[in-house]
Design a protein around this motif. Sequence first.
Motif, PDB file in Angstrom:
ATOM      1  N   THR A 243      49.457 -54.146  77.192  1.00 40.58           N
ATOM      2  CA  THR A 243      50.218 -54.169  78.437  1.00 40.58           C
ATOM      3  C   THR A 243      49.816 -52.980  79.292  1.00 40.58           C
ATOM      4  O   THR A 243      49.248 -51.991  78.789  1.00 40.58           O
ATOM      5  CB  THR A 243      51.723 -54.120  78.141  1.00 40.58           C
ATOM      6  N   GLN A 244      50.111 -53.047  80.580  1.00 37.52           N
ATOM      7  CA  GLN A 244      49.612 -52.038  81.518  1.00 37.52           C
ATOM      8  C   GLN A 244      50.148 -50.642  81.214  1.00 37.52           C
ATOM      9  O   GLN A 244      49.463 -49.637  81.473  1.00 37.52           O
ATOM     10  CB  GLN A 244      49.961 -52.432  82.957  1.00 37.52           C
ATOM     11  N   ASP A 245      51.337 -50.546  80.659  1.00 41.76           N
ATOM     12  CA  ASP A 245      51.919 -49.229  80.385  1.00 41.76           C
ATOM     13  C   ASP A 245      51.140 -48.460  79.312  1.00 41.76           C
ATOM     14  O   ASP A 245      51.310 -47.248  79.167  1.00 41.76           O
ATOM     15  CB  ASP A 245      53.388 -49.375  79.968  1.00 41.76           C
ATOM     16  N   LYS A 246      50.263 -49.143  78.574  1.00 46.39           N
ATOM     17  CA  LYS A 246      49.461 -48.478  77.541  1.00 46.39           C
ATOM     18  C   LYS A 246      48.085 -48.050  78.062  1.00 46.39           C
ATOM     19  O   LYS A 246      47.297 -47.458  77.317  1.00 46.39           O
ATOM     20  CB  LYS A 246      49.289 -49.406  76.338  1.00 46.39           C
ATOM     21  N   ASP A 247      47.792 -48.354  79.318  1.00 53.21           N
ATOM     22  CA  ASP A 247      46.476 -48.019  79.859  1.00 53.21           C
ATOM     23  C   ASP A 247      46.276 -46.512  79.913  1.00 53.21           C
ATOM     24  O   ASP A 247      47.228 -45.735  80.117  1.00 53.21           O
ATOM     25  CB  ASP A 247      46.306 -48.622  81.252  1.00 53.21           C
ATOM     26  N   ILE A 248      45.030 -46.080  79.755  1.00 50.29           N
ATOM     27  CA  ILE A 248      44.683 -44.660  79.676  1.00 50.29           C
ATOM     28  C   ILE A 248      44.190 -44.181  81.037  1.00 50.29           C
ATOM     29  O   ILE A 248      43.264 -44.754  81.608  1.00 50.29           O
ATOM     30  CB  ILE A 248      43.590 -44.436  78.617  1.00 50.29           C
ATOM     31  N   MET A 249      44.825 -43.128  81.550  1.00 48.82           N
ATOM     32  CA  MET A 249      44.409 -42.553  82.834  1.00 48.82           C
ATOM     33  C   MET A 249      43.208 -41.638  82.592  1.00 48.82           C
ATOM     34  O   MET A 249      43.260 -40.704  81.791  1.00 48.82           O
ATOM     35  CB  MET A 249      45.554 -41.775  83.476  1.00 48.82           C
ATOM     36  N   GLU A 283      36.832 -27.982 100.918  1.00 53.12           N
ATOM     37  CA  GLU A 283      36.526 -29.294 100.364  1.00 53.12           C
ATOM     38  C   GLU A 283      35.097 -29.716 100.668  1.00 53.12           C
ATOM     39  O   GLU A 283      34.574 -29.434 101.754  1.00 53.12           O
ATOM     40  CB  GLU A 283      37.501 -30.358 100.896  1.00 53.12           C
ATOM     41  N   TYR A 284      34.497 -30.380  99.693  1.00 50.01           N
ATOM     42  CA  TYR A 284      33.159 -30.937  99.828  1.00 50.01           C
ATOM     43  C   TYR A 284      33.205 -32.403  99.384  1.00 50.01           C
ATOM     44  O   TYR A 284      34.137 -32.837  98.710  1.00 50.01           O
ATOM     45  CB  TYR A 284      32.149 -30.176  98.959  1.00 50.01           C
ATOM     46  N   ARG A 285      32.178 -33.144  99.746  1.00 49.08           N
ATOM     47  CA  ARG A 285      32.008 -34.498  99.241  1.00 49.08           C
ATOM     48  C   ARG A 285      30.959 -34.459  98.134  1.00 49.08           C
ATOM     49  O   ARG A 285      30.037 -33.629  98.168  1.00 49.08           O
ATOM     50  CB  ARG A 285      31.565 -35.442 100.352  1.00 49.08           C
ATOM     51  N   ALA A 286      31.116 -35.364  97.159  1.00 46.30           N
ATOM     52  CA  ALA A 286      30.186 -35.366  96.032  1.00 46.30           C
ATOM     53  C   ALA A 286      29.905 -36.794  95.578  1.00 46.30           C
ATOM     54  O   ALA A 286      30.764 -37.679  95.653  1.00 46.30           O
ATOM     55  CB  ALA A 286      30.753 -34.552  94.874  1.00 46.30           C
ATOM     56  N   LEU A 287      28.674 -36.971  95.102  1.00 49.75           N
ATOM     57  CA  LEU A 287      28.281 -38.185  94.392  1.00 49.75           C
ATOM     58  C   LEU A 287      28.158 -37.809  92.926  1.00 49.75           C
ATOM     59  O   LEU A 287      27.530 -36.800  92.582  1.00 49.75           O
ATOM     60  CB  LEU A 287      26.946 -38.720  94.911  1.00 49.75           C
ATOM     61  N   ALA A 288      28.770 -38.610  92.053  1.00 49.29           N
ATOM     62  CA  ALA A 288      28.806 -38.250  90.641  1.00 49.29           C
ATOM     63  C   ALA A 288      28.506 -39.468  89.784  1.00 49.29           C
ATOM     64  O   ALA A 288      28.638 -40.616  90.223  1.00 49.29           O
ATOM     65  CB  ALA A 288      30.169 -37.669  90.276  1.00 49.29           C
ATOM     66  N   VAL A 289      28.106 -39.203  88.540  1.00 53.38           N
ATOM     67  CA  VAL A 289      27.800 -40.264  87.587  1.00 53.38           C
ATOM     68  C   VAL A 289      28.438 -39.904  86.252  1.00 53.38           C
ATOM     69  O   VAL A 289      28.615 -38.717  85.927  1.00 53.38           O
ATOM     70  CB  VAL A 289      26.276 -40.455  87.443  1.00 53.38           C
ATOM     71  N   ALA A 290      28.818 -40.918  85.485  1.00 49.40           N
ATOM     72  CA  ALA A 290      29.409 -40.689  84.169  1.00 49.40           C
ATOM     73  C   ALA A 290      29.026 -41.825  83.237  1.00 49.40           C
ATOM     74  O   ALA A 290      28.899 -42.976  83.650  1.00 49.40           O
ATOM     75  CB  ALA A 290      30.929 -40.590  84.270  1.00 49.40           C
ATOM     76  N   GLU A 291      28.820 -41.484  81.965  1.00 53.85           N
ATOM     77  CA  GLU A 291      28.662 -42.510  80.942  1.00 53.85           C
ATOM     78  C   GLU A 291      30.024 -43.153  80.703  1.00 53.85           C
ATOM     79  O   GLU A 291      31.069 -42.514  80.835  1.00 53.85           O
ATOM     80  CB  GLU A 291      28.146 -41.895  79.641  1.00 53.85           C
ATOM     81  N   LYS A 292      30.019 -44.423  80.354  1.00 53.00           N
ATOM     82  CA  LYS A 292      31.278 -45.092  80.058  1.00 53.00           C
ATOM     83  C   LYS A 292      31.927 -44.472  78.824  1.00 53.00           C
ATOM     84  O   LYS A 292      31.264 -44.191  77.827  1.00 53.00           O
ATOM     85  CB  LYS A 292      31.045 -46.581  79.822  1.00 53.00           C
ATOM     86  N   ASN A 293      33.241 -44.255  78.922  1.00 46.77           N
ATOM     87  CA  ASN A 293      33.997 -43.691  77.810  1.00 46.77           C
ATOM     88  C   ASN A 293      35.444 -44.123  77.974  1.00 46.77           C
ATOM     89  O   ASN A 293      35.985 -44.030  79.071  1.00 46.77           O
ATOM     90  CB  ASN A 293      33.883 -42.163  77.789  1.00 46.77           C
ATOM     91  N   ASP A 294      36.068 -44.586  76.923  1.00 49.17           N
ATOM     92  CA  ASP A 294      37.416 -45.135  77.051  1.00 49.17           C
ATOM     93  C   ASP A 294      38.524 -44.098  76.959  1.00 49.17           C
ATOM     94  O   ASP A 294      39.702 -44.431  77.070  1.00 49.17           O
ATOM     95  CB  ASP A 294      37.645 -46.231  76.006  1.00 49.17           C
ATOM     96  N   SER A 295      38.184 -42.829  76.746  1.00 46.45           N
ATOM     97  CA  SER A 295      39.236 -41.813  76.627  1.00 46.45           C
ATOM     98  C   SER A 295      38.981 -40.569  77.463  1.00 46.45           C
ATOM     99  O   SER A 295      39.914 -39.858  77.826  1.00 46.45           O
ATOM    100  CB  SER A 295      39.420 -41.404  75.158  1.00 46.45           C
ATOM    101  N   LEU A 296      37.719 -40.305  77.796  1.00 44.58           N
ATOM    102  CA  LEU A 296      37.404 -39.105  78.561  1.00 44.58           C
ATOM    103  C   LEU A 296      36.135 -39.343  79.369  1.00 44.58           C
ATOM    104  O   LEU A 296      35.130 -39.795  78.830  1.00 44.58           O
ATOM    105  CB  LEU A 296      37.192 -37.905  77.618  1.00 44.58           C
ATOM    106  N   LEU A 297      36.192 -39.059  80.660  1.00 46.80           N
ATOM    107  CA  LEU A 297      35.017 -39.204  81.512  1.00 46.80           C
ATOM    108  C   LEU A 297      34.437 -37.840  81.829  1.00 46.80           C
ATOM    109  O   LEU A 297      35.149 -36.939  82.293  1.00 46.80           O
ATOM    110  CB  LEU A 297      35.386 -39.909  82.824  1.00 46.80           C
ATOM    111  N   ASN A 298      33.154 -37.692  81.593  1.00 47.84           N
ATOM    112  CA  ASN A 298      32.455 -36.453  81.939  1.00 47.84           C
ATOM    113  C   ASN A 298      31.652 -36.700  83.210  1.00 47.84           C
ATOM    114  O   ASN A 298      30.497 -37.134  83.160  1.00 47.84           O
ATOM    115  CB  ASN A 298      31.540 -36.030  80.783  1.00 47.84           C
ATOM    116  N   LEU A 299      32.266 -36.459  84.356  1.00 46.47           N
ATOM    117  CA  LEU A 299      31.618 -36.712  85.639  1.00 46.47           C
ATOM    118  C   LEU A 299      30.604 -35.616  85.948  1.00 46.47           C
ATOM    119  O   LEU A 299      30.934 -34.418  85.915  1.00 46.47           O
ATOM    120  CB  LEU A 299      32.651 -36.781  86.771  1.00 46.47           C
TER     121      LEU A 299
END
Length: 715
Positions: A243-249, A283-299
Amino acid sequence: MSKFYTFTFLLFFAFQLSAQKQYEYELAPKDSNTNTYFNTTISDPYQWMENPADPRLVTWLEAETKLTKKVKSRYLKTLDLKDQIAAMYYGVKEQKIKGYVEKDKANKSKYEFKYKTQNSNRFPNLHYRERGDKNYRILVDIKKFMKDQGKNIAIMGYDINEEYDLVAIRLSQEGSDWQELFFFYLSNGQQIHNSLKYIRNGSNLVWDKMNLYYDRYDEPTDNRAHLDKAVGQKLYYHKFGDTQDKDIMLYANSAQSDSEEFKCFELNEKLFFYKTLSHKNKEYRALAVAEKNDSLLNLKNFLIYPHSSTINITIEEAFGDKILLRTNWEAPNGRVLIVDTNTPNKPSEIVPEYDVFLKQVNRLGKDKFVCIYKNGNRDLALFYDLDGNLLHKIDFPEGKKVNGLRENKEDVEFTDFYVSSFYHPDLYYQLSLKNLTFKPSLSVSVPYDPESLETRYVKYKSKDGTEIPMYITCLKTTELNGENPTLLYGYGGYGTTVEPAFDESRALWLLHGGILAIPNVRGGGAEGSDWSLEGRRLKKQNGIDDFIAAADYLIKEKYTSSEHLGSNGGSHGGLLVSAAAIQRPNLFKAVVAEAGPYDMLRFENFTVGSAATNINEFGSTTNEADFNNLWSYSPMHNIKEGVKYPNYLVMTGESDDRVPPLHTFKFLATLQEKASPESLYLMYLIPGAGHGGPLSFNDWFDKVLYKYAFLYHFL
C-alpha cells in the motif's frame, strides 16, 4: 461532393442582428472588495467568484448557461456544419505504400492499445491486445470508475512494463491536473487492488522490475484541490503489492521554494535529475545521475550551472556515460554540448550555434543524432556522428514541420517520421539509418484537393519596428479584396513556437474561403531564446503589440477587414488575444478566448500561478515594477465603460485547476457590466473538464461546433 463545398451554413442564427441590437444580461452581483498594491487600491467587485461554493455563483452560472443555450437554439442549418466537420474528421484514409519495410517485430511493442468510445457522453475506454492477436480486449472501463468515484473520470495516459506484463494507468477526476495511478495485469486484464494518489500532470514514473519510482505531492486541502498550489514534492519507491503508506521516500525537493520542481526520468537504466542545489545561501541548477536503488539514492551532479530563468539546458540523449545536451547557454539560437558523467562539469561543444534556431536534438540508432532547426518557413535536419561530424542534410518543404525523426533502438535499419502541414494530414516517410535516405511509407487521401491550398510565410513590422514572422494559409485562388473571413490565432508565451499542424475544423474553414493567420509573436520561441525573452515579464506588451500589428498587416494588405477579422487563442493565447482585443476593440469583429488568465493581479494566488515558470513569465505583484506592468495589460482591469468590444465567446473547463475558471467568470462579468451592449458576450462552460483535457466525444464535438458557429456567424 458539391454540397460539401457549399456555403449554405453561413447564417447560423435565425434572428438577424442590426447595428442597434442591444443585448441584455443578468448582471452578476458586486461586492465592495478592494486590493491594495504599493499604495494603489484597486476595486475587485467580483472577487467573490473565486469561491466556488458561493451560492451567488451558482445562480449567475445558471443564467449564463441559459443565455448560451438560447443563442445556440436559434442556429440555422447546423446539420450542414455537423456533417461537414464529420466528413473532414472521418474522411482521411491511409494506406501503406508498396516497398515499405516493416520494422523487426522483435523491436515492436509487445502490446497494442487503443481508446474506444462506448458511450458518447463518457470518456473513451482503454482497450488492448497482445501483438498478433485478432481482437482487442477492454482494460479500463470508465463507467466502473465513474460509479466508484461519482465524478467524470478520464484516462490521462499509461506507462507500460512489458517485461512483467504490467501497466500503470493515470486517471483524473474532472480533468484535474491531480491524478491517481491504477495498476493492471496485461496477461489477463485484471486490476491490482491498490493505487497511488497525489501525483500530478507531469509526474515522472520509472519502472524497476515490478516496482516503481514516482514523485508525489502532499495531500491537498479538502475542496481546495482546484485552487491551491501543489506542495511537498518528493520521490518515492513503491514495491509491488504494498500500500502507498509503505512507500520509501528517496528524495525531497531541495529548492528553497515550492515554486520550483525537480524532474526525474530514466535513460540507459539510470535515473537522471533536473534539480536545484544551494551553496553558501546561493541557488544553482544541476543535472544529476544516480544508479537505481530502492532505499538510498546517491545523486552525482555532472553539470552545475547558474540559476537563471534565461538559461535552458535539456538532457537529450545518453550514449553510455556520454550525455548530449541542448542549450541556449551563451548561444541564443541553441547549440549541442556533450559531457561525460565520470568527468563532471567539463562539457564540450559538439555542434556550434548557427544563425538558425535549434529546435530538437534526437538520437538515431546506435551512433548518430539529428539536429532539427527552424530555417525561416522550413525545417532543416542536420545529421551527425558522435564526434560532431556532419553526415547529411535534409531541407524540408516550405510551410511544413518534421515530427518523430528519432530512433532510440540501436539494432534497427529503418525508422519512420512524418511531416505536418496546416492544410493536409500528416505524411509518413521511412528513413534508412544506413545511408540517411528516405521515401514515402503511407499514402493519404482526403475529401478535398490539398493542392488547392497553400501556406505563405511573411514578415511584418511591429509597433517598435521589429520584424515578426507569420504563417498565412488560404486557398491559392484567394483574392486580396479586403473581404475574406480571417481567423488570427496566437499563443505567444513560454518560448513556445506555433508550427504547422493539421486540424480538420480549420481545414474546413480554409475550404470555404477563410484565411488562417498565425504570427509567432515575441514571447514565443520562433527566433531563439532571446525572442522569447523579448515578450516575457516586463516586456509582455511586446507580444501583444506584435499580435495587434499582425491584424493591422492583414487589413493593410487587403486579406481582410475589421468586419471580417476574428481572433482565437487558448491558455496563454487566451490572455494574448484578449489583451489585444481590449486595447484595440475596433480591430476585431469576434474573439474566441479559451481557458485564459484574465485577472493578472491575482493569477499567482491560485494553483500553478506562483510556480517558478509562471513567475518568470509574468512576474509577481509583490514586485512594484511587475505589479505596474501586470496592471497595464491585465484584460479584466482594462475594460472601459461603454466601449464596444468585439463579440466575445469565452470557453473554459468547469474543473480547470491550471488556469481556474474564476478568471473567465470575473472577466465575462466585467464585460457584461461595463462594455457596450451592442456586442454579444457569451461563455461556453464545459462541465467536468480541465485545462484543455480530454472530453467525451459529445462534449468535444459540441465545443468545436459552437466555436465555429460563432466565428462563421460574425465573420
